[in-house]
Design a protein around this motif. Structure first.
Motif, PDB file in Angstrom:
ATOM      1  N   ILE A  98     -12.640   3.189   5.266  1.00 54.79           N
ATOM      2  CA  ILE A  98     -12.397   3.880   6.668  1.00 54.79           C
ATOM      3  C   ILE A  98     -12.084   5.248   6.020  1.00 54.79           C
ATOM      4  N   GLY A  99     -12.896   6.221   6.241  1.00 55.00           N
ATOM      5  CA  GLY A  99     -12.655   7.529   5.960  1.00 55.00           C
ATOM      6  C   GLY A  99     -11.835   8.482   6.878  1.00 55.00           C
ATOM      7  N   LEU A 100     -10.855   9.065   6.541  1.00 55.72           N
ATOM      8  CA  LEU A 100      -9.863  10.104   7.308  1.00 55.72           C
ATOM      9  C   LEU A 100      -9.655  11.331   6.910  1.00 55.72           C
ATOM     10  N   PHE A 101      -9.982  12.086   7.918  1.00 60.13           N
ATOM     11  CA  PHE A 101      -9.566  13.813   7.522  1.00 60.13           C
ATOM     12  C   PHE A 101      -8.519  14.196   8.553  1.00 60.13           C
ATOM     13  N   SER A 102      -7.371  14.486   7.654  1.00 59.77           N
ATOM     14  CA  SER A 102      -6.122  15.062   8.486  1.00 59.77           C
ATOM     15  C   SER A 102      -5.814  16.292   7.762  1.00 59.77           C
ATOM     16  N   ALA A 103      -6.702  16.695   6.924  1.00 64.38           N
ATOM     17  CA  ALA A 103      -6.399  17.676   5.698  1.00 64.38           C
ATOM     18  C   ALA A 103      -5.213  17.451   4.806  1.00 64.38           C
ATOM     19  N   CYS A 104      -4.312  17.970   4.725  1.00 59.58           N
ATOM     20  CA  CYS A 104      -3.175  17.801   3.551  1.00 59.58           C
ATOM     21  C   CYS A 104      -2.179  16.559   4.115  1.00 59.58           C
ATOM     22  N   ALA A 105      -2.338  16.175   5.641  1.00 62.57           N
ATOM     23  CA  ALA A 105      -1.683  15.221   6.210  1.00 62.57           C
ATOM     24  C   ALA A 105      -2.226  13.911   5.994  1.00 62.57           C
ATOM     25  N   THR A 106      -3.452  13.622   5.509  1.00 61.74           N
ATOM     26  CA  THR A 106      -3.941  12.440   5.219  1.00 61.74           C
ATOM     27  C   THR A 106      -3.304  11.387   4.306  1.00 61.74           C
ATOM     28  N   SER A 107      -2.375  12.265   3.525  1.00 61.64           N
ATOM     29  CA  SER A 107      -1.514  11.082   2.928  1.00 61.64           C
ATOM     30  C   SER A 107      -0.637  10.089   3.665  1.00 61.64           C
ATOM     31  N   VAL A 108      -0.311  10.545   4.840  1.00 64.47           N
ATOM     32  CA  VAL A 108       0.407   9.793   5.810  1.00 64.47           C
ATOM     33  C   VAL A 108      -0.342   9.243   6.806  1.00 64.47           C
ATOM     34  N   SER A 109      -1.339  10.105   7.389  1.00 65.48           N
ATOM     35  CA  SER A 109      -2.159   9.467   8.574  1.00 65.48           C
ATOM     36  C   SER A 109      -3.001   8.086   7.992  1.00 65.48           C
ATOM     37  N   SER A 110      -3.371   8.115   6.582  1.00 69.36           N
ATOM     38  CA  SER A 110      -4.018   6.975   6.270  1.00 69.36           C
ATOM     39  C   SER A 110      -3.206   5.570   6.361  1.00 69.36           C
ATOM     40  N   VAL A 111      -1.935   6.113   5.850  1.00 69.46           N
ATOM     41  CA  VAL A 111      -0.908   4.843   5.809  1.00 69.46           C
ATOM     42  C   VAL A 111      -0.763   4.321   7.245  1.00 69.46           C
ATOM     43  N   ILE A 112      -0.392   5.365   8.072  1.00 72.50           N
ATOM     44  CA  ILE A 112      -0.266   5.003   9.536  1.00 72.50           C
ATOM     45  C   ILE A 112      -1.427   3.993   9.955  1.00 72.50           C
ATOM     46  N   ILE A 113      -2.479   4.149   9.721  1.00 72.95           N
ATOM     47  CA  ILE A 113      -3.749   3.296  10.131  1.00 72.95           C
ATOM     48  C   ILE A 113      -3.760   2.100   9.364  1.00 72.95           C
ATOM     49  N   ALA A 114      -3.192   2.167   8.376  1.00 70.90           N
ATOM     50  CA  ALA A 114      -3.349   0.719   7.510  1.00 70.90           C
ATOM     51  C   ALA A 114      -1.916  -0.082   8.094  1.00 70.90           C
ATOM     52  N   ALA A 115      -0.999   0.404   8.398  1.00 73.03           N
ATOM     53  CA  ALA A 115       0.203  -0.084   8.954  1.00 73.03           C
ATOM     54  C   ALA A 115      -0.149  -0.764  10.114  1.00 73.03           C
ATOM     55  N   LEU A 116      -0.879   0.130  10.886  1.00 76.59           N
ATOM     56  CA  LEU A 116      -1.547  -0.476  12.433  1.00 76.59           C
ATOM     57  C   LEU A 116      -2.357  -1.862  12.163  1.00 76.59           C
ATOM     58  N   LEU A 117      -3.202  -1.630  11.240  1.00 78.10           N
ATOM     59  CA  LEU A 117      -4.009  -2.681  10.782  1.00 78.10           C
ATOM     60  C   LEU A 117      -3.331  -4.179  10.413  1.00 78.10           C
ATOM     61  N   THR A 118      -2.197  -3.845   9.642  1.00 76.33           N
ATOM     62  CA  THR A 118      -1.466  -4.850   9.071  1.00 76.33           C
ATOM     63  C   THR A 118      -0.514  -5.478  10.249  1.00 76.33           C
ATOM     64  N   GLU A 119       0.027  -4.499  11.032  1.00 76.47           N
ATOM     65  CA  GLU A 119       0.776  -5.061  12.327  1.00 76.47           C
ATOM     66  C   GLU A 119      -0.017  -5.764  13.210  1.00 76.47           C
ATOM     67  N   LEU A 120      -1.385  -5.637  13.623  1.00 81.35           N
ATOM     68  CA  LEU A 120      -2.211  -6.164  14.415  1.00 81.35           C
ATOM     69  C   LEU A 120      -2.851  -7.471  13.776  1.00 81.35           C
ATOM     70  N   GLY A 121      -2.436  -7.790  12.513  1.00 81.66           N
ATOM     71  CA  GLY A 121      -2.928  -9.102  11.622  1.00 81.66           C
ATOM     72  C   GLY A 121      -4.422  -9.207  11.407  1.00 81.66           C
ATOM     73  N   ALA A 122      -5.007  -7.617  11.496  1.00 80.74           N
ATOM     74  CA  ALA A 122      -6.306  -7.465  10.990  1.00 80.74           C
ATOM     75  C   ALA A 122      -6.585  -7.269   9.399  1.00 80.74           C
ATOM     76  N   SER A 123      -5.276  -7.113   8.902  1.00 76.70           N
ATOM     77  CA  SER A 123      -5.345  -6.603   7.387  1.00 76.70           C
ATOM     78  C   SER A 123      -4.050  -7.447   6.779  1.00 76.70           C
ATOM     79  N   GLU A 124      -4.545  -8.276   5.585  1.00 73.41           N
ATOM     80  CA  GLU A 124      -3.525  -8.566   4.676  1.00 73.41           C
ATOM     81  C   GLU A 124      -3.073  -7.819   3.587  1.00 73.41           C
ATOM     82  N   PHE A 125      -4.126  -7.196   3.241  1.00 76.20           N
ATOM     83  CA  PHE A 125      -3.681  -5.995   1.755  1.00 76.20           C
ATOM     84  C   PHE A 125      -4.711  -4.747   2.316  1.00 76.20           C
ATOM     85  N   ALA A 126      -4.169  -3.749   2.160  1.00 82.04           N
ATOM     86  CA  ALA A 126      -4.857  -2.390   2.396  1.00 82.04           C
ATOM     87  C   ALA A 126      -4.637  -1.348   1.515  1.00 82.04           C
TER      88      ALA A 126
END
Length: 331
Positions: A98-126
């Protein structure tokens, strides 16, 4: 928008790979690897950028004793033409991407999406994070590197670096992602691409305020509130905005900025560091080590991004900015 992660996904491993000049960083001892060549001995800056990303991910896999087949998602982004360095790194990693562009905020926006996927049970490791390469970014957004133009005191130095983390289900021995705030786009009418700290500071202010209000928290609830790459001037602006809203000097002392501190007091770097790899390499090395050592129990990491492009600048547009935050807790 504030998100509460009830399952508290954890950061299980992390890696930061940086360029040779970043050896001058005050954080250099926390980085996993410092390259000896800006291009990583590749033919182009962009090819060297790809290696930064893939090497950081390989280090994470080695630390966690996993392989690419164990990873459900790879989330990341950079600042270069449709994020081609990250796209090409994803090609090598062969992980659902999943490619993401939040400019320099991507370091955190990518982690937020990964945490959401984990929270939903859709990801074991990201694996999630961001990166930047100095010469490639400078060439695209400012002046050709070979041009040798002098820059004003408000300018910041783009970091050559990649920072990524492995996110999985909650583990009490590792920092947990307890909450996050997805920031709005804030535009105060700034137009100077050589004064990014001033452009991004209002977005950081808005996001931090929103997070504290929604969470019912105070600044003193955190060991540190660290912004990503506001630089020395942008950090002063954020502190001034909070001071005007009644924040005490004691609370303001908890504010730090990765970009302001990255190169210490070296005046060769003007107002400090910037780039998607700035916050990523500091957050996912030095900052996490503070949790491991027990120095920090709670931190708010706020990455800021200037959502401009060479085209928007050429057309005379202003610089819209955003800031995303993650709240990390231990124990």
């Amino acid at each position: 928008m504030v998100i509460i992660f009830h399952s508290k996904p954890s950061i299980l491993a992390a890696a930061a790979i940086v360029g040779p000049l970043e050896k001058r960083s005050v954080f250099h001892s926390y980085f996993d690897k410092v390259l000896t060549d800006e291009r990583a001995n590749k033919n182009t800056n962009e090819q060297g950028h790809v290696l930064l990303i893939s090497e950081a991910c390989k280090v994470i896999l080695e630390k966690s004793n996993l392989n690419n087949l164990d990873i459900d998602y790879f989330l990341g982004g950079d600042l270069i033409n449709q994020m081609t360095p990250t796209n090409f790194a994803a090609r090598e990693l062969a992980i659902s991407f999943i490619g993401l562009f939040s400019a320099c905020a991507t370091s955190v926006s990518s982690v937020i999406i990964a945490a959401l996927l984990t929270e939903l049970g859709a990801s074991e490791f990201a694996i999630a994070g961001a990166s930047s390469q100095h010469n490639a970014v400078e060439r695209q957004f400012r002046y050709p590197v070979a041009y040798g133009a002098q820059k004003p005191a408000t300018a910041q130095w783009t970091v050559t670096g990649a920072g990524f983390v492995l996110i999985g289900k909650h583990h009490e021995q590792f920092p947990a992602i307890e909450a996050a705030t997805i920031g709005k786009v804030i535009d105060y009418g700034a137009t100077d691409p050589l004064h990014m700290g001033g452009a991004m500071a209002p977005a950081a202010f808005e996001t931090i305020q929103a997070h504290l209000k929604k969470r019912g928290q105070k600044i003193q609830d955190y060991d540190v509130i660290m912004t990503g790459d506001l630089g020395k001037i942008g950090l002063k602006i954020v502190k001034a905005m909070f001071a005007q809203s009644g924040t005490s000097k004691e609370d303001l002392a908890r504010f730090r900025d990765a970009g302001a501190e990255f190169y210490g007091e070296d005046t060769a770097f003007q107002a400090g560091a910037s780039g998607a790899g700035c916050s990523a390499s500091v957050y996912y090395s030095y900052l996490l080590e503070q949790f491991k050592s027990g120095r920090y129990k709670k931190a708010l990491l706020v990455a800021t991004g200037a959502l401009l492009s060479p085209l928007s600048f050429q057309q005379g547009e202003t610089i819209p900015c955003t800031a995303h935050a993650i709240e990390l807790g231990m124990g």
